[in-house]
Write an enzyme that holds these catalytic residues in place. Structure first.
Site, PDB file in Angstrom:
ATOM      1  N   ASP A   1      32.365  38.829  37.258  1.00  0.00           N
ATOM      2  CA  ASP A   1      32.665  38.522  38.655  1.00  0.00           C
ATOM      3  C   ASP A   1      31.399  38.726  39.498  1.00  0.00           C
ATOM      4  O   ASP A   1      30.658  39.688  39.297  1.00  0.00           O
ATOM      5  CB  ASP A   1      33.791  39.430  39.166  1.00  0.00           C
ATOM      6  N   ILE A   2      31.172  37.836  40.431  1.00  0.00           N
ATOM      7  CA  ILE A   2      29.951  37.905  41.245  1.00  0.00           C
ATOM      8  C   ILE A   2      29.993  39.108  42.205  1.00  0.00           C
ATOM      9  O   ILE A   2      28.940  39.623  42.590  1.00  0.00           O
ATOM     10  CB  ILE A   2      29.747  36.571  41.999  1.00  0.00           C
TER      11      ILE A   2
ATOM     12  N   ASN B   1      45.945  37.285  40.497  1.00  0.00           N
ATOM     13  CA  ASN B   1      46.387  37.113  41.875  1.00  0.00           C
ATOM     14  C   ASN B   1      46.954  35.711  42.034  1.00  0.00           C
ATOM     15  O   ASN B   1      46.406  34.749  41.487  1.00  0.00           O
ATOM     16  CB  ASN B   1      45.226  37.323  42.846  1.00  0.00           C
TER      17      ASN B   1
ATOM     18  N   VAL C   1      40.283  31.808  44.627  1.00  0.00           N
ATOM     19  CA  VAL C   1      39.789  30.672  43.840  1.00  0.00           C
ATOM     20  C   VAL C   1      40.981  30.072  43.097  1.00  0.00           C
ATOM     21  O   VAL C   1      41.636  30.764  42.306  1.00  0.00           O
ATOM     22  CB  VAL C   1      38.689  31.099  42.843  1.00  0.00           C
TER      23      VAL C   1
ATOM     24  N   HIS D   1      42.828  32.680  36.813  1.00  0.00           N
ATOM     25  CA  HIS D   1      41.889  33.615  36.181  1.00  0.00           C
ATOM     26  C   HIS D   1      42.524  34.983  36.065  1.00  0.00           C
ATOM     27  O   HIS D   1      43.305  35.405  36.913  1.00  0.00           O
ATOM     28  CB  HIS D   1      40.572  33.697  36.961  1.00  0.00           C
TER      29      HIS D   1
ATOM     30  N   HIS E   1      41.647  38.885  35.907  1.00  0.00           N
ATOM     31  CA  HIS E   1      40.617  39.894  36.169  1.00  0.00           C
ATOM     32  C   HIS E   1      40.728  40.989  35.107  1.00  0.00           C
ATOM     33  O   HIS E   1      41.817  41.541  34.905  1.00  0.00           O
ATOM     34  CB  HIS E   1      40.829  40.560  37.532  1.00  0.00           C
TER      35      HIS E   1
HETATM   36  P1  5GP Z   1      40.834  35.963  43.316  1.00  0.00           P
HETATM   37  O1  5GP Z   1      40.663  36.623  44.657  1.00  0.00           O
HETATM   38  O2  5GP Z   1      41.050  34.468  43.458  1.00  0.00           O
HETATM   39  O3  5GP Z   1      41.864  36.622  42.439  1.00  0.00           O
HETATM   40  O4  5GP Z   1      39.476  36.198  42.558  1.00  0.00           O
HETATM   41  C1  5GP Z   1      38.394  35.357  42.661  1.00  0.00           C
HETATM   42  C2  5GP Z   1      37.210  36.135  42.179  1.00  0.00           C
HETATM   43  O5  5GP Z   1      36.163  35.220  41.914  1.00  0.00           O
HETATM   44  C3  5GP Z   1      36.671  37.154  43.185  1.00  0.00           C
HETATM   45  O6  5GP Z   1      36.700  38.450  42.606  1.00  0.00           O
HETATM   46  C4  5GP Z   1      35.255  36.668  43.469  1.00  0.00           C
HETATM   47  O7  5GP Z   1      34.332  37.716  43.623  1.00  0.00           O
HETATM   48  C5  5GP Z   1      34.948  35.806  42.258  1.00  0.00           C
HETATM   49  N1  5GP Z   1      34.023  34.712  42.520  1.00  0.00           N
HETATM   50  C6  5GP Z   1      34.073  33.830  43.564  1.00  0.00           C
HETATM   51  N2  5GP Z   1      33.070  32.932  43.475  1.00  0.00           N
HETATM   52  C7  5GP Z   1      32.379  33.251  42.330  1.00  0.00           C
HETATM   53  C8  5GP Z   1      31.238  32.674  41.707  1.00  0.00           C
HETATM   54  O8  5GP Z   1      30.642  31.697  42.159  1.00  0.00           O
HETATM   55  N3  5GP Z   1      30.821  33.258  40.555  1.00  0.00           N
HETATM   56  C9  5GP Z   1      31.448  34.354  40.002  1.00  0.00           C
HETATM   57  N4  5GP Z   1      30.962  34.844  38.869  1.00  0.00           N
HETATM   58  N5  5GP Z   1      32.547  34.916  40.584  1.00  0.00           N
HETATM   59  C10 5GP Z   1      32.996  34.373  41.730  1.00  0.00           C
END
Ligand code: 5GP
Length: 114
Positions: free
Chosen positions: A29-30, A86, A95, A99, A101
């Site tokens: 994760d970034i 999520n 996103v 996915h 986590h």
């Molecule tokens: P969500 O909030 O949708 O469950 O998680 C999305 C995750 O994707 C977040 O933890 C966010 O930091 C990660 N994320 C968003 N954009 C990028 C990206 O461009 N690269 C990577 N490696 N992670 C990302």
């Protein structure tokens, strides 16, 4: 449909990839929320948990098993870790490419912020 994760999977955006097969890619994760924070993502864009069909059952099972394997490789399997999906705005999804986590490497505390 493309997503930032699809771009990573297709090699069009950078990421620290830790696992890849014909169905799944996993990368760091970034914005790490824990010492280990890796996303396990299907290569095919499925927007979220609401979009899963019975045909995806094996894929989701594989995502969990791959996450457990990565936890082992990262040295956190015995101490414990959290797997989290999520879904939607109130679930905190940002996103819209399904996915899982994988979080660990420190005590993660209660499941939800109070
Ligand atoms: P969500 O909030 O949708 O469950 O998680 C999305 C995750 O994707 C977040 O933890 C966010 O930091 C990660 N994320 C968003 N954009 C990028 C990206 O461009 N690269 C990577 N490696 N992670 C990302």
């Amino acid at each position: 449909m493309s997503t930032v994760f699809k771009k990573i999977i297709d090699g069009e955006a950078p990421a620290r990839i830790v696992y890849r097969d014909e169905q799944i890619t996993a990368f760091w994760d970034i914005h790490r929320q824990a010492p280990v924070h890796i996303l396990v993502v299907p290569n095919r864009v499925i927007p979220g948990a609401n979009d899963l069909t019975p045909g995806d059952d094996a894929l989701v099972g594989r995502m969990v098993r791959v996450a457990a394997q990565i936890a082992k490789e990262q040295g956190i399997a015995e101490r414990g870790y959290r797997l989290m999906i999520n879904c939607g705005s109130e679930g905190g999804q940002t996103v819209y490419h399904l996915h899982l986590h994988l979080l660990g490497g420190r005590p993660l505390g209660p499941m939800l912020a109070r």
